[in-house]
Design an enzyme around this catalytic site. Structure first.
Site, short mmCIF file in Angstrom:
data_model
loop_
_atom_site.label_atom_id
_atom_site.label_comp_id
_atom_site.label_asym_id
_atom_site.label_seq_id
_atom_site.Cartn_x
_atom_site.Cartn_y
_atom_site.Cartn_z
N GLU A 161 41.91 -58.38 -3.52
CA GLU A 161 40.67 -59.06 -3.18
C GLU A 161 39.52 -58.18 -3.65
O GLU A 161 39.59 -56.96 -3.59
CB GLU A 161 40.61 -59.30 -1.67
N CYS A 266 47.38 -58.05 3.62
CA CYS A 266 48.61 -57.83 2.86
C CYS A 266 49.39 -56.57 3.23
O CYS A 266 50.55 -56.66 3.63
CB CYS A 266 48.28 -57.83 1.38
N ARG A 333 40.56 -59.80 7.98
CA ARG A 333 41.92 -59.83 8.54
C ARG A 333 42.48 -58.41 8.59
O ARG A 333 42.47 -57.71 7.60
CB ARG A 333 42.82 -60.75 7.69
P1 NAD Z 1 45.52 -67.96 2.35
O1 NAD Z 1 45.75 -68.05 3.81
O2 NAD Z 1 44.18 -67.53 1.83
O3 NAD Z 1 45.84 -69.37 1.66
C1 NAD Z 1 46.99 -70.12 1.89
C2 NAD Z 1 46.63 -71.61 1.75
O4 NAD Z 1 47.81 -72.40 1.77
C3 NAD Z 1 45.76 -72.12 2.90
O5 NAD Z 1 44.57 -72.68 2.36
C4 NAD Z 1 46.62 -73.18 3.59
O6 NAD Z 1 45.89 -74.25 4.12
C5 NAD Z 1 47.50 -73.62 2.45
N1 NAD Z 1 48.76 -74.26 2.83
C6 NAD Z 1 49.69 -73.85 3.74
N2 NAD Z 1 50.73 -74.70 3.75
C7 NAD Z 1 50.47 -75.68 2.84
C8 NAD Z 1 51.16 -76.84 2.40
N3 NAD Z 1 52.36 -77.16 2.87
N4 NAD Z 1 50.57 -77.61 1.47
C9 NAD Z 1 49.36 -77.32 0.97
N5 NAD Z 1 48.66 -76.22 1.33
C10 NAD Z 1 49.21 -75.41 2.26
O7 NAD Z 1 46.66 -67.00 1.78
P2 NAD Z 1 46.57 -66.06 0.49
O8 NAD Z 1 45.83 -64.80 0.83
O9 NAD Z 1 46.16 -66.85 -0.69
O10 NAD Z 1 48.11 -65.64 0.34
C11 NAD Z 1 49.07 -66.54 -0.14
C12 NAD Z 1 50.35 -65.76 -0.44
O11 NAD Z 1 50.11 -64.83 -1.51
C13 NAD Z 1 50.87 -64.91 0.72
O12 NAD Z 1 52.27 -64.90 0.69
C14 NAD Z 1 50.31 -63.52 0.42
O13 NAD Z 1 51.09 -62.49 0.98
C15 NAD Z 1 50.39 -63.49 -1.09
N6 NAD Z 1 49.41 -62.59 -1.75
C16 NAD Z 1 48.13 -62.52 -1.30
C17 NAD Z 1 47.20 -61.70 -1.98
C18 NAD Z 1 45.76 -61.57 -1.50
O14 NAD Z 1 45.06 -60.67 -1.96
N7 NAD Z 1 45.26 -62.41 -0.61
C19 NAD Z 1 47.60 -61.00 -3.12
C20 NAD Z 1 48.92 -61.13 -3.56
C21 NAD Z 1 49.82 -61.93 -2.87
C1 UGA Z 2 46.72 -55.14 -2.00
C2 UGA Z 2 47.33 -54.62 -3.31
O1 UGA Z 2 46.50 -53.59 -3.85
C3 UGA Z 2 47.48 -55.75 -4.34
O2 UGA Z 2 48.11 -55.27 -5.51
C4 UGA Z 2 48.34 -56.85 -3.72
O3 UGA Z 2 48.45 -57.97 -4.59
C5 UGA Z 2 47.71 -57.32 -2.41
O4 UGA Z 2 47.55 -56.19 -1.51
C6 UGA Z 2 48.61 -58.34 -1.75
O5 UGA Z 2 49.81 -58.25 -1.82
O6 UGA Z 2 48.09 -59.25 -1.15
P1 UGA Z 2 44.25 -55.73 -1.16
O7 UGA Z 2 44.86 -55.89 0.18
O8 UGA Z 2 43.31 -56.77 -1.65
O9 UGA Z 2 45.41 -55.60 -2.29
O10 UGA Z 2 43.43 -54.38 -1.15
P2 UGA Z 2 43.64 -52.85 -1.60
O11 UGA Z 2 42.57 -52.50 -2.55
O12 UGA Z 2 45.02 -52.56 -2.01
O13 UGA Z 2 43.33 -52.09 -0.22
C7 UGA Z 2 44.14 -52.28 0.93
C8 UGA Z 2 43.69 -51.35 2.05
O14 UGA Z 2 43.99 -49.98 1.73
C9 UGA Z 2 42.19 -51.39 2.33
O15 UGA Z 2 41.98 -51.36 3.73
C10 UGA Z 2 41.66 -50.12 1.69
O16 UGA Z 2 40.50 -49.64 2.30
C11 UGA Z 2 42.84 -49.17 1.91
N1 UGA Z 2 42.88 -48.04 0.94
C12 UGA Z 2 43.05 -48.30 -0.38
C13 UGA Z 2 42.79 -46.72 1.41
O17 UGA Z 2 42.65 -46.48 2.63
N2 UGA Z 2 42.85 -45.70 0.50
C14 UGA Z 2 43.02 -45.91 -0.83
O18 UGA Z 2 43.08 -44.93 -1.59
C15 UGA Z 2 43.12 -47.24 -1.28
#
Ligand code: NAD
Ligand code: UGA
Length: 439
Positions: A161, A266, A333
């Protein structure tokens, strides 16, 4: 691409779940020239998107969405999405369940929708972070309802993010877990415009790569946090130690910033998730357990420091800088800021005044409304405070006029939970400054 079979002529890719990952995936694929249909069951989200608004804060997303809007359809109609596209990505949420397990109810619901509506060959691509073995489960589940041909692929996502667009379009690598030639070929085709190492592996390995990557990064953070705690005892400087070890190419300088621990939607969820996958296979993950414990203790340690100082100086007014789990996002979160503030609120004599550039509205939904007020800017949060605590390292905090801050504070104590400020400069101004593991 859309000619993958007879009916799926209209769209190349459907994405089920238009949250953080689904929306970024949809918009980025659209920018690469693919025709996309994004589905979400959340009507408000889809209405916002159809109204030209974006439900999340992500730098640059508004511009790229506007530019490629004609290539994307936003809808709540999963039937239409499944029917019109040959490739179906799943990007629904997979949160932590009540007992620390990975809660698969949204994922399972999405698969059931596909299983009951599929009528011809589709590639079902899983982008959600899911337990090892999920691909196998998807195969079996779909076969219960549909006897035709289909492929299952695992394509984990590694975006962060705050830098999600760059991470998606210029990734360090693309992982494809696929076990038949047709799906492998098509997956390579849809990513062909992205220049990055592409690793094709079996589905289970792809699923595990995702957890292992997040857990390894979290391990780096907990490791450097323990080194920081030792630095405090030996009067060393963790920033220098991190630099010194990071210059070793085998270690690398990234993710070695000591602080108050990792947060977000995450790392906490996925580190716990890997532990629960271990449990399922009767494997005890010693490292992972230690990583989680250190992370929790790091926050507790910070709160103890705040209380100790306030006790000593007989102060009660706390200025807080930063509420999001990291800079450049409005996501709170599992933000360390929320946990720390909630802990401080237990002392009803404390008066908390908090500021964040964009996460205040989200924080308000998480933090009980007692002994806290939200400030319009960083200066207001510091006004009359006895202690200032920096929790999220937004770049604007580096540019603050600290002389002006000092003039407005009641007592001049700063606890920097991210080692963001320059200790020498701050001390010269007459502040008491403490970072994490700094001299
Ligand atoms: P999110 O909560 O932001 O979005 C999930 C969306 O899916 C919601 O808008 C929800 O309403 C929708 N949804 C749920 N069930 C549904 C259904 N049956 N049909 C249609 N829509 C539905 O979640 P996110 O952060 O995008 O994460 C999604 C997945 O990707 C998770 O498994 C997470 O671990 C993974 N992931 C997240 C990140 C990140 O940075 N947020 C990075 C890498 C991987
Ligand atoms: C993390 C991973 O970096 C992504 O590669 C992955 O796709 C994602 O989770 C996921 O699976 O959803 P994100 O949670 O967006 O991404 O943020 P990060 O930049 O990784 O930071 C995570 C947390 O670690 C933050 O609270 C940050 O402040 C902390 N952090 C990060 C530290 O305390 N020290 C560091 O050196 C780096």
């Amino acid at each position: 691409m859309s000619g993958i079979n007879k009916k799926a002529k209209k769209r190349d890719i459907a994405i089920i779940g238009t949250g953080y990952v689904g929306l970024i995936t949809g918009v980025c694929f659209a920018s690469l020239g693919h025709n996309i249909i994004c589905v979400d069951k959340d009507k408000n989200k889809i209405a916002l998107l159809n109204n030209g608004q974006i439900p999340i804060y992500e730098p640059g997303l508004d511009k790229i969405l506007k530019k490629h809007r004609k290539n994307i359809l936003f809808t709540t109609d999963s039937k239409k999405a499944i029917e019109e596209s040959g490739i179906i990505f799943i990007a629904v949420n997979t949160p932590t369940g009540k007992r620390g397990e990975i809660d698969m109810k949204y994922f399972k619901a999405a698969i059931r929708e596909i299983a009951t509506q599929i009528e011809e060959y589709k590639i079902i691509v899983n982008k959600s972070t899911v337990p090892v073995g999920t691909g196998e489960w998807v195969q079996k589940e779909i076969k219960k309802y549909y006897q035709g041909n289909f492929s299952v692929v695992s394509n984990p996502e590694f975006l962060r993010e705050g830098s999600a667009l760059k991470d998606f379009l210029k990734p360090d690598r693309i992982i494809i877990g696929a076990e038949d030639n047709k799906s492998k070929k098509i997956m390579l085709e849809i990513y062909s415009k992205i220049e990055a190492p592409l690793l094709v592996v079996d589905i289970k390995s792809a699923e595990l790569i995702k957890y292992a990557a997040n857990a390894f990064l979290a391990t780096k953070i907990s490791f450097i946090n323990e080194i920081a705690n030792l630095c405090e005892k030996i009067n060393g400087d963790v920033v220098k130690v991190a630099e010194g070890i990071g210059l070793d190419k085998r270690i690398g300088p990234k993710f070695l910033n000591a602080g108050i621990g990792y947060g977000g939607s995450c790392f906490p969820k996925d580190v716990r998730g890997l532990d629960s996958i271990g449990k399922e296979y009767k494997y005890n993950f010693n490292i992972i357990k230690a990583v989680m414990l250190v992370n929790q203790k790091q926050q507790e340690r910070f709160v103890r420091k705040i209380k100790k100082i306030l006790n000593k100086i007989k102060g009660n007014r706390i200025g807080v800088w930063g509420l999001s789990f990291k800079p450049n996002t409005d996501d709170v979160r599992k933000s360390p800021a929320i946990a720390i503030i909630k802990e401080l609120q237990k002392n009803i004599n404390y008066k908390i005044q908090a500021y964040d550039p964009i996460a205040i509205e989200n924080a308000k939904k998480e933090i009980p409304f007692k002994n806290i007020k939200y400030s319009k800017n960083a200066y207001e949060a510091a006004k009359n405070a006895d202690i200032l605590i920096l929790i999220t390292d937004w770049s604007e905090f580096s540019k603050i006029n600290m002389q002006r801050v000092k003039k407005s504070m009641r007592q001049y104590y700063i606890l920097d939970g991210r080692n963001q400020l320059n200790p020498e400069n701050i001390k010269k101004l007459g502040f008491y400054y403490e970072g994490i593991g700094r001299k």
